[in-house]
Design a protein around this motif. Structure first.
Motif, short mmCIF file in Angstrom:
data_model
loop_
_atom_site.label_atom_id
_atom_site.label_comp_id
_atom_site.label_asym_id
_atom_site.label_seq_id
_atom_site.Cartn_x
_atom_site.Cartn_y
_atom_site.Cartn_z
N UNK A 87 0.83 -1.20 0.00
CA UNK A 87 0.00 0.00 0.00
C UNK A 87 0.86 1.26 0.00
N UNK A 88 1.95 1.24 0.79
CA UNK A 88 2.85 2.39 0.84
C UNK A 88 3.50 2.62 -0.51
N UNK A 89 3.89 1.53 -1.17
CA UNK A 89 4.51 1.66 -2.49
C UNK A 89 3.52 2.24 -3.50
N UNK A 90 2.28 1.80 -3.43
CA UNK A 90 1.27 2.34 -4.34
C UNK A 90 1.07 3.83 -4.10
N UNK A 91 1.02 4.24 -2.83
CA UNK A 91 0.87 5.65 -2.50
C UNK A 91 2.01 6.47 -3.11
N UNK A 92 3.25 6.00 -2.92
CA UNK A 92 4.41 6.75 -3.41
C UNK A 92 4.42 6.82 -4.94
N UNK A 93 4.07 5.72 -5.59
CA UNK A 93 4.05 5.71 -7.05
C UNK A 93 3.01 6.68 -7.60
N UNK A 94 1.86 6.78 -6.93
CA UNK A 94 0.83 7.71 -7.36
C UNK A 94 1.23 9.16 -7.08
N UNK A 95 2.03 9.35 -6.04
CA UNK A 95 2.47 10.69 -5.68
C UNK A 95 3.51 11.22 -6.67
N UNK A 96 4.37 10.32 -7.16
CA UNK A 96 5.44 10.76 -8.06
C UNK A 96 5.74 9.65 -9.08
N UNK A 97 5.32 9.81 -10.32
CA UNK A 97 5.54 8.76 -11.32
C UNK A 97 6.97 8.70 -11.85
#
Length: 249
Positions: A88-98
């Protein structure tokens, strides 16, 4: 290494800083950070790391979201209860900065996998919740010559430090806490806002080091008293007899 137009817009407030500039942003983009723990400290540090443009972030955590986490871990929602924190944390970070690379590692750091997990990174941030894991991470960081940012919070007290060899985290806590059954925030309680404060501050220490901003802060322990709203900094002292960073014999 060049920036896209979107990256130039995204990082504009960094690049215009005279102490930071394009060179500092390039250093962040080329950096790799291992974040140990996606709980209170990690949930504070990750948005800052991802937003700042740290090029590669690996998130290591074998825990799942519990409803009690939601008061202090803003990466997660009520519907995430029972799901992997690392993913979930990885998904959050990926959505925050592609523009950054994010890797979720659904594991617990131990003596067998620590070297493999830490190798290849430029810096480690440890936000784990027990001394056993913290000492394993610290000892391996010393062995590999990696800078370590250690952050913690319990009740109303927070602490964070950048450690680059001597002194190390083991110099600070000694040999008394090699078990994983020590007190943590589940038993002691913790103010939710404090974990975010210390997580963001841990990210600040990491970003300063990676981007080469200001004088070195290595070996300084920053303490925050949430009751009095006061910061205090003390200098840690290396233990010559430390079995991680001390001088043999």
């Amino acid at each position: 290494m060049t920036f896209s137009d979107d990256e130039l817009d995204r990082y504009a407030r960094h690049i215009v800083l005279p102490q930071f500039g394009g060179a500092g942003q390039q250093r962040l983009k080329s950096s790799s950070v291992l974040l140990v723990g996606a709980g209170g400290i990690g949930a504070g540090a990750l948005p800052s790391l991802a937003g700042a443009g740290v090029g590669r972030i690996h998130i290591v955590d074998d825990d799942q979201v519990d409803v009690s986490n939601l008061a202090r871990q803003p990466l997660y929602r009520s519907e995430d209860v029972g799901r992997s924190k690392a993913e979930l944390a990885a998904r959050f970070a990926a959505e925050r900065n592609p523009h950054i690379e994010i890797v979720a590692v659904d594991q617990r750091v131990d003596e067998d996998n620590a070297e493999n997990l830490l190798s290849g990174h430029d810096l480690v941030i440890d936000g784990s919740d027990n001394f056993r894991t913290r000492l394993i991470v610290s000892d391996m960081a010393v062995k590999l010559g990696l800078p370590l940012v250690s952050g913690a919070a319990a009740q109303f007290q927070g602490q964070a430090a950048l450690l680059t060899g001597q002194p190390c985290y083991r110099c600070f806590v000694g040999e008394a806490f090699d078990s994983d059954d020590c007190d943590n925030c589940a038993e002691l309680g913790v103010l939710g806002a404090l974990t975010g404060t210390m997580g963001h501050f841990a990210a600040m220490l990491a970003i300063r080091h990676l981007a080469g901003i200001g004088p070195s802060d290595a070996g300084t322990l920053h303490l925050f008293d949430g009751v009095r709203a006061r910061w205090k900094a003390i200098t840690l002292v290396a233990d010559p007899a430390c079995r991680a960073c001390g001088t043999p014999g």
